[in-house]
Design a protein around this motif. Structure first.
Motif, PDB file in Angstrom:
ATOM      1  N   GLN A   1      25.550 -51.703  38.478  1.00 46.20           N
ATOM      2  CA  GLN A   1      26.082 -50.388  38.124  1.00 46.20           C
ATOM      3  C   GLN A   1      25.565 -49.959  36.748  1.00 46.20           C
ATOM      4  OE1 GLN A   1      30.233 -51.479  38.559  1.00 46.20           O
ATOM      5  NE2 GLN A   1      30.478 -50.018  40.254  1.00 46.20           N
ATOM      6  N   ILE A   2      25.543 -50.892  35.814  1.00 42.78           N
ATOM      7  CA  ILE A   2      25.059 -50.595  34.459  1.00 42.78           C
ATOM      8  C   ILE A   2      23.581 -50.202  34.497  1.00 42.78           C
ATOM      9  CG2 ILE A   2      24.643 -51.583  32.155  1.00 42.78           C
ATOM     10  CD1 ILE A   2      27.602 -51.175  32.759  1.00 42.78           C
ATOM     11  N   LYS A   3      22.768 -51.008  35.199  1.00 42.26           N
ATOM     12  CA  LYS A   3      21.332 -50.721  35.294  1.00 42.26           C
ATOM     13  C   LYS A   3      21.092 -49.351  35.941  1.00 42.26           C
ATOM     14  CE  LYS A   3      19.672 -55.479  35.606  1.00 42.26           C
ATOM     15  NZ  LYS A   3      19.045 -56.481  36.485  1.00 42.26           N
ATOM     16  N   THR A   4      21.829 -49.071  36.983  1.00 39.99           N
ATOM     17  CA  THR A   4      21.683 -47.788  37.674  1.00 39.99           C
ATOM     18  C   THR A   4      22.080 -46.640  36.757  1.00 39.99           C
ATOM     19  OG1 THR A   4      22.146 -48.864  39.795  1.00 39.99           O
ATOM     20  CG2 THR A   4      22.364 -46.473  39.731  1.00 39.99           C
ATOM     21  N   ALA A   5      23.177 -46.830  36.030  1.00 39.11           N
ATOM     22  CA  ALA A   5      23.634 -45.770  35.122  1.00 39.11           C
ATOM     23  C   ALA A   5      22.590 -45.500  34.048  1.00 39.11           C
ATOM     24  CB  ALA A   5      24.964 -46.177  34.485  1.00 39.11           C
ATOM     25  N   LEU A   6      22.019 -46.569  33.493  1.00 37.00           N
ATOM     26  CA  LEU A   6      20.993 -46.384  32.456  1.00 37.00           C
ATOM     27  C   LEU A   6      19.746 -45.699  33.016  1.00 37.00           C
ATOM     28  CD1 LEU A   6      21.351 -49.739  30.485  1.00 37.00           C
ATOM     29  CD2 LEU A   6      21.982 -47.435  29.711  1.00 37.00           C
ATOM     30  N   ALA A   7      19.354 -46.110  34.221  1.00 33.67           N
ATOM     31  CA  ALA A   7      18.169 -45.501  34.839  1.00 33.67           C
ATOM     32  C   ALA A   7      18.408 -44.022  35.131  1.00 33.67           C
ATOM     33  CB  ALA A   7      17.807 -46.245  36.119  1.00 33.67           C
ATOM     34  N   LEU A   8      19.602 -43.701  35.623  1.00 28.47           N
ATOM     35  CA  LEU A   8      19.927 -42.302  35.899  1.00 28.47           C
ATOM     36  C   LEU A   8      19.971 -41.488  34.602  1.00 28.47           C
ATOM     37  CD1 LEU A   8      22.671 -42.727  38.654  1.00 28.47           C
ATOM     38  CD2 LEU A   8      20.387 -41.725  38.941  1.00 28.47           C
ATOM     39  N   HIS A   9      20.506 -42.072  33.538  1.00 32.17           N
ATOM     40  CA  HIS A   9      20.542 -41.375  32.248  1.00 32.17           C
ATOM     41  C   HIS A   9      19.122 -41.108  31.737  1.00 32.17           C
ATOM     42  CE1 HIS A   9      21.483 -40.271  28.168  1.00 32.17           C
ATOM     43  NE2 HIS A   9      20.749 -41.293  27.712  1.00 32.17           N
ATOM     44  N   GLN A  10      18.264 -42.114  31.872  1.00 22.68           N
ATOM     45  CA  GLN A  10      16.880 -41.943  31.407  1.00 22.68           C
ATOM     46  C   GLN A  10      16.134 -40.883  32.212  1.00 22.68           C
ATOM     47  OE1 GLN A  10      15.240 -45.913  31.476  1.00 22.68           O
ATOM     48  NE2 GLN A  10      16.146 -46.457  29.489  1.00 22.68           N
ATOM     49  N   SER A  11      16.556 -40.696  33.467  1.00 23.05           N
ATOM     50  CA  SER A  11      15.896 -39.658  34.275  1.00 23.05           C
ATOM     51  C   SER A  11      16.516 -38.286  34.055  1.00 23.05           C
ATOM     52  CB  SER A  11      15.956 -40.045  35.764  1.00 23.05           C
ATOM     53  OG  SER A  11      17.281 -39.943  36.240  1.00 23.05           O
ATOM     54  N   GLY A  12      17.516 -38.210  33.163  1.00 20.83           N
ATOM     55  CA  GLY A  12      18.088 -36.922  32.806  1.00 20.83           C
ATOM     56  C   GLY A  12      19.310 -36.519  33.598  1.00 20.83           C
ATOM     57  N   SER A  13      19.909 -37.407  34.339  1.00 18.87           N
ATOM     58  CA  SER A  13      21.098 -37.074  35.134  1.00 18.87           C
ATOM     59  C   SER A  13      22.312 -36.864  34.232  1.00 18.87           C
ATOM     60  CB  SER A  13      21.408 -38.193  36.126  1.00 18.87           C
ATOM     61  OG  SER A  13      20.347 -38.350  37.034  1.00 18.87           O
ATOM     62  N   SER A  14      23.243 -36.061  34.724  1.00 18.37           N
ATOM     63  CA  SER A  14      24.464 -35.792  33.960  1.00 18.37           C
ATOM     64  C   SER A  14      25.428 -36.983  34.073  1.00 18.37           C
ATOM     65  CB  SER A  14      25.150 -34.536  34.495  1.00 18.37           C
ATOM     66  OG  SER A  14      25.663 -34.777  35.785  1.00 18.37           O
ATOM     67  N   VAL A  15      26.374 -37.010  33.125  1.00 18.32           N
ATOM     68  CA  VAL A  15      27.387 -38.080  33.123  1.00 18.32           C
ATOM     69  C   VAL A  15      28.207 -38.024  34.408  1.00 18.32           C
ATOM     70  CG1 VAL A  15      29.461 -38.940  31.948  1.00 18.32           C
ATOM     71  CG2 VAL A  15      27.484 -38.206  30.600  1.00 18.32           C
ATOM     72  N   GLU A  16      28.519 -36.812  34.861  1.00 18.95           N
ATOM     73  CA  GLU A  16      29.317 -36.657  36.080  1.00 18.95           C
ATOM     74  C   GLU A  16      28.572 -37.214  37.301  1.00 18.95           C
ATOM     75  OE1 GLU A  16      28.723 -34.066  33.949  1.00 18.95           O
ATOM     76  OE2 GLU A  16      30.684 -34.071  32.993  1.00 18.95           O
ATOM     77  N   PHE A  17      27.269 -36.944  37.364  1.00 21.67           N
ATOM     78  CA  PHE A  17      26.467 -37.446  38.481  1.00 21.67           C
ATOM     79  C   PHE A  17      26.375 -38.974  38.415  1.00 21.67           C
ATOM     80  CE2 PHE A  17      22.349 -38.630  40.391  1.00 21.67           C
ATOM     81  CZ  PHE A  17      22.574 -38.172  41.684  1.00 21.67           C
ATOM     82  N   ILE A  18      26.152 -39.510  37.227  1.00 19.83           N
ATOM     83  CA  ILE A  18      26.072 -40.973  37.050  1.00 19.83           C
ATOM     84  C   ILE A  18      27.398 -41.618  37.451  1.00 19.83           C
ATOM     85  CG2 ILE A  18      25.803 -42.832  35.362  1.00 19.83           C
ATOM     86  CD1 ILE A  18      23.956 -40.930  33.764  1.00 19.83           C
ATOM     87  N   GLN A  19      28.472 -40.952  37.069  1.00 16.58           N
ATOM     88  CA  GLN A  19      29.809 -41.448  37.400  1.00 16.58           C
ATOM     89  C   GLN A  19      30.008 -41.469  38.915  1.00 16.58           C
ATOM     90  OE1 GLN A  19      32.746 -39.115  35.375  1.00 16.58           O
ATOM     91  NE2 GLN A  19      34.434 -40.482  35.918  1.00 16.58           N
ATOM     92  N   GLU A  20      29.583 -40.407  39.563  1.00 18.82           N
ATOM     93  CA  GLU A  20      29.718 -40.305  41.023  1.00 18.82           C
ATOM     94  C   GLU A  20      28.900 -41.382  41.737  1.00 18.82           C
ATOM     95  OE1 GLU A  20      28.465 -37.081  44.398  1.00 18.82           O
ATOM     96  OE2 GLU A  20      29.240 -36.303  42.496  1.00 18.82           O
ATOM     97  N   ILE A  21      27.691 -41.636  41.264  1.00 15.67           N
ATOM     98  CA  ILE A  21      26.801 -42.602  41.926  1.00 15.67           C
ATOM     99  C   ILE A  21      27.227 -44.045  41.663  1.00 15.67           C
ATOM    100  CG2 ILE A  21      24.421 -43.482  41.995  1.00 15.67           C
ATOM    101  CD1 ILE A  21      24.818 -40.762  43.368  1.00 15.67           C
ATOM    102  N   THR A  22      27.588 -44.341  40.420  1.00 12.21           N
ATOM    103  CA  THR A  22      27.851 -45.744  40.049  1.00 12.21           C
ATOM    104  C   THR A  22      29.303 -46.163  40.201  1.00 12.21           C
ATOM    105  OG1 THR A  22      28.237 -45.197  37.723  1.00 12.21           O
ATOM    106  CG2 THR A  22      25.976 -45.749  38.378  1.00 12.21           C
ATOM    107  N   GLY A  23      30.206 -45.211  40.115  1.00  8.73           N
ATOM    108  CA  GLY A  23      31.623 -45.564  40.159  1.00  8.73           C
ATOM    109  C   GLY A  23      32.167 -45.970  38.799  1.00  8.73           C
TER     110      GLY A  23
END
Length: 111
Positions: free
Chosen positions: A76-98
């Protein structure tokens, strides 16, 4: 006189027999006590061995569960960091990773 000899022999034989019988009975009791002691120690060993096996199995199961949970959290942490680096919003990262928004914001700060 033969009655006296017969009586003496009967008493002597009876006494010898009773003494031999008592020795045999004592020997059987001793062997029984030894056998019971052995059986009790064997039972104790088996019970103790079962306790150890059960504790080991429970510990192994608990360790595997914790390892899987930790691995899932790390993903979940790795996915969140990767999504952040690709410019995703916090809400989207939250939805994807839980993960919670506080956790995600901490990750972003420390990244």
């Amino acid at each position: 006189m033969s009655k006296e000899i017969t009586k003496y022999l009967n008493e002597s034989i009876r006494g010898d027999f009773q003494e031999s019988f008592k020795k045999a009975l004592d020997r059987d009791r001793s062997e029984f006590a030894t056998e019971m002691s052995y059986e009790n120690s064997l039972k104790y060993y088996r019970d103790l061995n079962n306790v150890i096996d059960t504790a080991f199995d429970d510990g192994l199961e608990q360790g595997l569960e914790q390892g899987l949970e930790q691995g899932e959290y790390n993903n979940q942490i790795k996915t969140a960091l990767a999504l952040h680096q690709s410019g995703s919003s916090v809400e989207f990262i939250q939805e994807i990773t839980g993960l919670g928004s506080d956790q995600i914001n901490k990750l972003i700060k420390n990244a």
